[in-house]
Design a protein around this motif. Sequence first.
Motif, PDB file in Angstrom:
ATOM      1  N   MET A 139     121.232  -0.308  32.575  1.00 20.44           N
ATOM      2  CA  MET A 139     122.547   0.200  32.173  1.00 20.44           C
ATOM      3  C   MET A 139     123.490  -0.954  31.848  1.00 20.44           C
ATOM      4  O   MET A 139     123.559  -1.930  32.584  1.00 20.44           O
ATOM      5  CB  MET A 139     123.152   1.027  33.310  1.00 20.44           C
ATOM      6  CG  MET A 139     122.511   2.396  33.474  1.00 20.44           C
ATOM      7  SD  MET A 139     123.116   3.177  34.951  1.00 20.44           S
ATOM      8  CE  MET A 139     124.811   3.476  34.487  1.00 20.44           C
ATOM      9  N   HIS A 140     124.209  -0.830  30.737  1.00 21.36           N
ATOM     10  CA  HIS A 140     125.182  -1.876  30.408  1.00 21.36           C
ATOM     11  C   HIS A 140     126.224  -1.357  29.427  1.00 21.36           C
ATOM     12  O   HIS A 140     126.055  -0.302  28.819  1.00 21.36           O
ATOM     13  CB  HIS A 140     124.484  -3.114  29.842  1.00 21.36           C
ATOM     14  CG  HIS A 140     123.643  -2.843  28.636  1.00 21.36           C
ATOM     15  ND1 HIS A 140     124.126  -2.960  27.354  1.00 21.36           N
ATOM     16  CD2 HIS A 140     122.358  -2.437  28.519  1.00 21.36           C
ATOM     17  CE1 HIS A 140     123.165  -2.656  26.498  1.00 21.36           C
ATOM     18  NE2 HIS A 140     122.077  -2.327  27.177  1.00 21.36           N
ATOM     19  N   CYS A 141     127.310  -2.132  29.291  1.00 23.09           N
ATOM     20  CA  CYS A 141     128.381  -1.773  28.359  1.00 23.09           C
ATOM     21  C   CYS A 141     128.809  -3.043  27.617  1.00 23.09           C
ATOM     22  O   CYS A 141     128.296  -4.127  27.874  1.00 23.09           O
ATOM     23  CB  CYS A 141     129.562  -1.152  29.096  1.00 23.09           C
ATOM     24  SG  CYS A 141     130.526  -2.342  30.034  1.00 23.09           S
ATOM     25  N   ALA A 142     129.790  -2.913  26.711  1.00 25.42           N
ATOM     26  CA  ALA A 142     130.214  -4.045  25.873  1.00 25.42           C
ATOM     27  C   ALA A 142     130.871  -5.152  26.694  1.00 25.42           C
ATOM     28  O   ALA A 142     130.935  -6.303  26.274  1.00 25.42           O
ATOM     29  CB  ALA A 142     131.185  -3.554  24.802  1.00 25.42           C
ATOM     30  N   SER A 143     131.382  -4.811  27.880  1.00 17.87           N
ATOM     31  CA  SER A 143     132.095  -5.802  28.700  1.00 17.87           C
ATOM     32  C   SER A 143     131.192  -6.499  29.712  1.00 17.87           C
ATOM     33  O   SER A 143     131.634  -7.409  30.411  1.00 17.87           O
ATOM     34  CB  SER A 143     133.241  -5.122  29.452  1.00 17.87           C
ATOM     35  OG  SER A 143     134.152  -4.560  28.549  1.00 17.87           O
ATOM     36  N   CYS A 144     129.927  -6.064  29.798  1.00 14.00           N
ATOM     37  CA  CYS A 144     129.009  -6.659  30.779  1.00 14.00           C
ATOM     38  C   CYS A 144     128.761  -8.142  30.485  1.00 14.00           C
ATOM     39  O   CYS A 144     128.631  -8.538  29.328  1.00 14.00           O
ATOM     40  CB  CYS A 144     127.650  -5.965  30.726  1.00 14.00           C
ATOM     41  SG  CYS A 144     127.525  -4.468  31.697  1.00 14.00           S
ATOM     42  N   LEU A 145     128.656  -8.935  31.536  1.00 16.52           N
ATOM     43  CA  LEU A 145     128.147 -10.288  31.389  1.00 16.52           C
ATOM     44  C   LEU A 145     126.624 -10.200  31.458  1.00 16.52           C
ATOM     45  O   LEU A 145     126.090  -9.258  32.039  1.00 16.52           O
ATOM     46  CB  LEU A 145     128.676 -11.191  32.504  1.00 16.52           C
ATOM     47  CG  LEU A 145     129.994 -11.914  32.174  1.00 16.52           C
ATOM     48  CD1 LEU A 145     131.147 -10.932  32.124  1.00 16.52           C
ATOM     49  CD2 LEU A 145     130.288 -12.994  33.186  1.00 16.52           C
ATOM     50  N   PHE A 201     125.727  -7.594  34.388  1.00 20.26           N
ATOM     51  CA  PHE A 201     126.492  -7.507  35.631  1.00 20.26           C
ATOM     52  C   PHE A 201     127.994  -7.571  35.367  1.00 20.26           C
ATOM     53  O   PHE A 201     128.437  -8.033  34.313  1.00 20.26           O
ATOM     54  CB  PHE A 201     126.063  -8.591  36.627  1.00 20.26           C
ATOM     55  CG  PHE A 201     126.283 -10.008  36.167  1.00 20.26           C
ATOM     56  CD1 PHE A 201     125.464 -10.590  35.210  1.00 20.26           C
ATOM     57  CD2 PHE A 201     127.312 -10.758  36.707  1.00 20.26           C
ATOM     58  CE1 PHE A 201     125.668 -11.905  34.796  1.00 20.26           C
ATOM     59  CE2 PHE A 201     127.520 -12.077  36.299  1.00 20.26           C
ATOM     60  CZ  PHE A 201     126.694 -12.639  35.338  1.00 20.26           C
ATOM     61  N   HIS A 202     128.746  -7.072  36.347  1.00 16.89           N
ATOM     62  CA  HIS A 202     130.211  -7.100  36.290  1.00 16.89           C
ATOM     63  C   HIS A 202     130.741  -7.850  37.496  1.00 16.89           C
ATOM     64  O   HIS A 202     130.652  -7.354  38.616  1.00 16.89           O
ATOM     65  CB  HIS A 202     130.781  -5.675  36.310  1.00 16.89           C
ATOM     66  CG  HIS A 202     130.828  -5.049  34.967  1.00 16.89           C
ATOM     67  ND1 HIS A 202     131.926  -5.146  34.152  1.00 16.89           N
ATOM     68  CD2 HIS A 202     129.915  -4.334  34.291  1.00 16.89           C
ATOM     69  CE1 HIS A 202     131.674  -4.502  33.021  1.00 16.89           C
ATOM     70  NE2 HIS A 202     130.454  -4.007  33.072  1.00 16.89           N
ATOM     71  N   PRO A 203     131.281  -9.031  37.296  1.00 19.58           N
ATOM     72  CA  PRO A 203     131.918  -9.723  38.411  1.00 19.58           C
ATOM     73  C   PRO A 203     133.437  -9.489  38.391  1.00 19.58           C
ATOM     74  O   PRO A 203     133.979  -8.960  37.420  1.00 19.58           O
ATOM     75  CB  PRO A 203     131.610 -11.189  38.140  1.00 19.58           C
ATOM     76  CG  PRO A 203     131.256 -11.280  36.694  1.00 19.58           C
ATOM     77  CD  PRO A 203     131.171  -9.897  36.107  1.00 19.58           C
TER      78      PRO A 203
HETATM   79 ZN   LIG Z   1     129.359  -3.248  31.634  1.00 19.53          ZN
END
Ligand SMILES: [Zn+2]
Length: 293
Positions: free
Chosen positions: A139-145, A157-159
């Motif tokens: 699972m991921h989105c445009a803001s994921c690192l 991941f999201h930090p």
């Molecule tokens: Zn994301």
Amino acid sequence: MAIVAPKARKSLSADALFHLVRHGCATLPDARGENLDIALTDALMSAFAMFSLTAPSLLAFDKERAEGNLPTSDGIERVPCDTPRRAILDPISPQGLRPVFKRVVRQLQRGKALEPMGLLDGHYVLALDGTAYFSSQTMHCASCLQRVHRNGAITYFHPMLGAAMIHPDRRAVIPLMPEPIVRPDGTATNACERNAAQRFVAQLRQDHPHLKFIMTEDSLSANAPHIETLHMYGLHYILGVKEGEHAYRFQQVQAAEHAGRVPAYERHDRAAGLVHRFRFVHGNPPHGWKPQE
Ligand SMILES: [Zn+2]
């Protein structure tokens, strides 16, 4: 926070905290429309309850919820289970919760519960550090690192930068609004964290213009641009440094030691079986920090 607050003060009780958080949550706009099964406030408060009750996991919290064991003092009418809770909360911008964090600090200040957290001439020690709260290979989105592994697999991941007012003699800490670290901040994780730190500091000053802070941060923040930002916003700081990364700074300490300008002392922590050794150098020139990573 209950440890900080004198018990007699009603405005600093757990009930008062829940009321304050609930009131703040109720002001957030709900884009889902009307006639909804579960109110946004209930979804937010149940997420808050999960942390205030220090549930060991989402699963454990959901089990308690299913068995009807959650306390009702938070004023939650209907506690959503995991999937609907995510569906309701995922589109909500965390920025809407900033005033809630700010009001908690104000309430503590008004109730004279912030003062005992002060150290060194009324300064508050504020610990700032990065932590990850989401990680997935699917699972991921445009803001994921992204972290690309040797075998080509990618971890998304999201930090975020977490911040808390701390005191060496107190177990309670006061969390401030965290700052998300997101992909548009740059491609490298370090650059993303630095940019998030700039935003955090600017916002900190806006939320608490009159509080005196001593920031404590790890060696990632010991670079010239970040230190300039801290100076610009009138913040004191204690930053970690590493010998390999900050060679010039270590050379300066060594030169000062040769010149006999480095007082030192030891503290024996018998309970932990440790000896802490401290050396002090005053009046080092401010230049010589790493420009960038
Ligand atoms: Zn994301």
